[in-house]
Write a protein that holds these residues in place. Structure first.
Motif, short mmCIF file in Angstrom:
data_model
loop_
_atom_site.label_atom_id
_atom_site.label_comp_id
_atom_site.label_asym_id
_atom_site.label_seq_id
_atom_site.Cartn_x
_atom_site.Cartn_y
_atom_site.Cartn_z
N VAL A 170 30.78 59.55 22.13
CA VAL A 170 30.13 58.78 23.20
C VAL A 170 28.72 58.40 22.77
CG1 VAL A 170 29.40 58.81 25.61
CG2 VAL A 170 31.47 60.03 24.92
N ASP A 171 28.33 57.16 23.01
CA ASP A 171 27.00 56.68 22.67
C ASP A 171 25.95 57.52 23.39
OD1 ASP A 171 24.63 55.28 22.25
OD2 ASP A 171 25.60 53.33 22.36
N PHE A 172 24.95 57.99 22.64
CA PHE A 172 23.91 58.83 23.23
C PHE A 172 23.15 58.11 24.35
CE2 PHE A 172 23.22 61.60 19.20
CZ PHE A 172 24.48 62.14 19.39
N CYS A 173 23.12 56.78 24.30
CA CYS A 173 22.41 56.02 25.33
C CYS A 173 23.04 56.19 26.71
CB CYS A 173 22.38 54.54 24.97
SG CYS A 173 21.39 54.17 23.49
N ALA A 174 24.28 56.68 26.74
CA ALA A 174 24.93 56.92 28.04
C ALA A 174 24.20 57.98 28.84
CB ALA A 174 26.38 57.34 27.82
N LEU A 175 23.38 58.79 28.18
CA LEU A 175 22.57 59.79 28.90
C LEU A 175 21.63 59.14 29.91
CD1 LEU A 175 21.58 62.41 26.18
CD2 LEU A 175 22.79 62.88 28.29
N ALA A 176 21.16 57.94 29.58
CA ALA A 176 20.23 57.25 30.47
C ALA A 176 20.94 56.45 31.55
CB ALA A 176 19.33 56.32 29.65
N SER A 177 22.27 56.46 31.54
CA SER A 177 23.02 55.68 32.52
C SER A 177 22.86 56.28 33.92
CB SER A 177 24.50 55.67 32.13
OG SER A 177 25.29 55.17 33.18
N PRO A 178 22.52 55.44 34.91
CA PRO A 178 22.41 55.95 36.28
C PRO A 178 23.71 56.58 36.78
CG PRO A 178 21.45 53.76 36.11
CD PRO A 178 22.15 54.02 34.81
N SER A 179 24.85 56.02 36.37
CA SER A 179 26.12 56.58 36.83
C SER A 179 26.34 57.98 36.28
CB SER A 179 27.28 55.67 36.44
OG SER A 179 27.33 55.48 35.04
N PHE A 180 25.85 58.23 35.04
CA PHE A 180 25.96 59.58 34.47
C PHE A 180 25.13 60.56 35.28
CE2 PHE A 180 24.36 62.90 31.61
CZ PHE A 180 25.56 63.47 31.19
N HIS A 181 23.92 60.16 35.64
CA HIS A 181 23.06 61.03 36.44
C HIS A 181 23.62 61.22 37.85
CE1 HIS A 181 19.42 61.60 33.85
NE2 HIS A 181 20.01 60.59 33.20
N ASN A 182 24.22 60.16 38.41
CA ASN A 182 24.85 60.30 39.72
C ASN A 182 26.02 61.28 39.67
OD1 ASN A 182 23.08 58.49 40.89
ND2 ASN A 182 24.42 56.72 40.57
#
Length: 710
Positions: A170-182
């Motif tokens: 998984v792309d590390f940038c997905a950490l900054a995704s709002p849906s990941f944090h939600n």
């Protein structure tokens, strides 16, 4: 144990002195006394003799104990100093413009910590501020990626999330995704989020380093088992979009498969003997004395020439072809039988009509018990026959759907395509064809599931499994030779020319679960395969003679062999483990048996490793630095996936997703070739040309292989 590196951080060095017992590192075993502790952080206290929540290790060497004790003491002092400094320095970290008074302040800090009889005000005065000027600074990349100061729970959670990203690419940038944090906020709230979610710097930093260090230790431990059990070199080759011939090399043994390397073996650029040179290098790296077989992913004249040359150079080596590939090849040939091909075309006419129209698909899902009529498979050749099997399961529901008021009154029921599909569902000869195809194929699909079903070695069962497939097919056709003989001929052709190996016959003979049964039968093929295997693996004549005499003891079920059969151990233990436990009185035969029965029958394609990583790694555009980093990423990702494969309980041949581009589904508005042929058959009255079967009942078949086959 590994020697202490004085320059290493204790939090990293500790991984050399304990073994993780689970993926999450929640249970770690001490390498000295064997005690299991909750995590590597607690292991440091255990090794350093810091009493508290964990007992000290009684067997740890003095230098190891002192190393971890000093590290823990320094860490505790550092935490105390931080607490005192926070009282006077609530602001973010500052960068000193000079270094005066630093040493003096540190000495005063230590005195303040050790003076328990003084109150806090005296302690605070003893930490007087330096007289130099400070400049405010931001934390460095190294500090952001450091795990010092994190508690063991935070480390564990962050590593778990990091492992998910690394294992699944998984792309590390997905950490900054709002849906990941939600998503994460549904499990943790407030400040706990900061303790749980790692930063991108942490993913690239200490998390990556820790995971790489742990997987390297795992690989080292797997390698240590090769001299005892032997191993198999597994190949997975393909041609990429640039026309390059690429290959992944995996080494498999009972301890688990590990990734070895990727290589470009394109004949035009790397030479005609590129594959042979690669395999010679692999054999040297792994140790020819450890390698039992090379398992190819496919068969071809080129590979056959390579195999002959390798066997000529290394007489103890065997060359086999992946059992899953061979059975898939058999299924493809069965699908090409004219009567079965006609049935498959008609079934595709039905599915393409339904899946291309949302309203019809919605109606279908209202009537059938399964969510989809098409059953996608991880093995492409199995998709068609799993779908036909599902047709039989849903036969009565499909018939109800196409006579229901919802269908009859619909727009599509009045269309020419709808009428063709309605007639197909009502056509008894279509269902007869479906039953014939299922009887001929599903035992082979079940065989793939058994062979790829888990990480257990199947060398001792492949021979019996293929025999059972043929017997099951014969029984399904009521032992009518005219019906099952064409299928048997296809199986025999692939078995005799591609799949069968002397190793398979030897595995069958040496498998106690099969050998000590009433229906065990050793024909000339089995006896000949056993003899060839022993001659090539034993080496000198003296060892061959010893094994021959010990085979008489095994065949007569004497000594410990009798004990191993009387206590039902042959059914509860794997064949290789059974030999390890009950074959000590026949050591020469025991060694050969364990090494044969510890091998796989599959190639590396069954692991489903992502090929794009290898393609990127082998790109000519990468610099030396990029290549080194990509090599680390590839090794970590592949070996995490392979370790997970080893830990998974069961392989499911059915895929959870239906790919819209599959041949069984098409986009709306396009008339399929199958629909065109079905329309032509309707016009010329040829709808009943498929194979007749006197039994056209709607009862689904229950085709299973005997459990003893695995």
């Amino acid at each position: 144990m590994a020697p202490i590196d004085p320059s290493a951080e204790p939090s990293k060095e500790v991984y050399n002195h304990g073994m993780s017992l689970d993926v999450e590192n929640k249970r770690v075993q001490c390498c000295y006394c064997g005690k299991v502790v909750p995590g590597f952080s607690r292991l440091q206290h255990h090794l350093g003799g810091m009493r508290g929540n964990i007992s000290e290790c009684p067997d740890v060497p003095f230098e190891v104990k002192e190393f971890f004790r000093q590290g823990l003491v320094s860490l505790k002092v550092g935490h105390l100093l931080k607490k005192f400094r926070d009282l006077d320095h609530p602001m973010p970290p500052l960068k000193r413009a000079c270094i005066s008074n630093v040493k003096a302040n540190f000495v005063k800090s230590q005195q303040a910590v050790s003076s328990q009889n003084k109150d806090n005000s005296i302690a605070r005065n003893s930490l007087s501020k330096p007289t130099c000027v400070y400049k405010r600074r931001l934390p460095s990349q190294k500090e952001c990626s450091d795990k010092d100061g994190l508690d063991s729970d935070s480390i564990m959670v962050k590593r778990s999330i990091g492992r998910f990203f690394l294992e699944n690419g998984v792309d590390f940038c997905a950490l900054a995704s709002p849906s990941f944090h939600n998503m994460m906020s549904n499990f943790v709230k407030g400040d706990e989020m900061k303790r749980c979610i790692p930063s991108i710097a942490e993913l690239k930093g200490w998390i990556f380093d820790d995971e790489l260090h742990e997987i390297e230790n795992y690989v080292k431990n797997v390698r240590l088992s090769w001299p005892r059990t032997g191993c198999s070199i597994q190949l997975d080759g393909w041609t990429d979009h640039l026309g390059r011939s690429l290959i992944n090399v995996v080494v498999d043994c009972p301890e688990g498969p590990i990734y070895l390397r990727s290589s470009d073996i394109s004949p035009l650029t790397k030479g005609a003997n590129a594959l042979q040179l690669l395999l010679e290098a692999v054999l040297e790296e792994v140790g020819i004395q450890n390698v039992i077989q090379i398992v190819a992913h496919t068969s071809s004249d080129y590979l056959e020439e390579v195999s002959k040359q390798l066997i000529e150079n290394h007489r103890s080596l065997f060359w086999t072809v992946s059992a899953t590939h061979c059975i898939s090849r058999i299924l493809d040939k069965i699908a090409a039988i004219w009567s079965i091909k006609v049935t498959l075309d008609k079934a595709k006419t039905i599915t393409k009509f339904i899946y291309a129209r949302a309203a019809v698909l919605k109606l279908l899902r209202k009537y059938i018990s399964s969510h989809d009529l098409v059953k996608s498979s991880k093995i492409n050749s199995a998709t068609s026959f799993l779908t036909l099997e599902n047709f039989l399961v849903e036969k009565s529901n499909l018939e109800l759907m196409f006579i229901s008021s919802e269908w009859v009154s619909s727009f599509w029921a009045l269309s020419s395509e709808g009428k063709i599909v309605t007639n197909l569902i009502a056509d008894s000869s279509f269902w007869s064809g479906v039953k014939f195809a299922v009887k001929a194929s599903i035992p082979l699909v079940r065989a793939i599931s058994l062979i790829s079903g888990d990480s257990k070695p199947h060398m001792g069962f492949i021979y019996e499994t293929m025999d059972q497939v043929k017997e099951t097919i014969s029984e399904e056709f009521g032992r009518k030779k005219t019906q099952y003989t064409p299928i048997w001929n296809i199986i025999d052709e692939t078995w005799n020319t591609i799949l069968h190996s002397p190793l398979h016959a030897a595995g069958y003979f040496l498998n106690p679960r099969l050998h000590y049964t009433e229906d065990f039968y050793s024909d000339t093929e089995v006896a000949g395969g056993l003899l060839i295997t022993i001659v090539r693996m034993a080496g000198d004549q003296r060892t061959q003679d010893l094994i021959s005499r010990q085979l008489d003891v095994y065949g007569g079920c004497r000594g410990d062999f009798k004990i191993g059969t009387d206590n039902n151990s042959r059914d509860s233990l794997s064949p290789a483990t059974w030999w390890s436990r009950f074959g000590d009185h026949c050591p020469d035969l025991q060694k050969v048996a364990v090494r044969i029965l510890s091998q796989t029958c599959n190639g590396a394609e069954v692991y489903g490793l992502r090929r794009d990583l290898a393609e990127k790694l082998l790109s000519s555009e990468t610099t030396t630095m990029e290549y080194k980093q990509l090599l680390k990423v590839t090794n970590l990702h592949y070996n995490l996936k392979l370790k997970q494969y080893k830990m998974e309980a069961k392989f499911n041949i059915v895929s959870d997703e239906s790919n819209p581009s599959e041949e069984w589904i098409q986009a709306e508005g396009d008339e399929s070739e199958q629909m065109h042929h079905a329309r032509r058959d309707m016009e010329f009255g040829l709808m009943n040309t498929s194979l007749k079967d006197e039994d056209s009942s709607s009862v689904p078949l229950n085709i299973q292989l005997k459990s003893s086959a695995v």
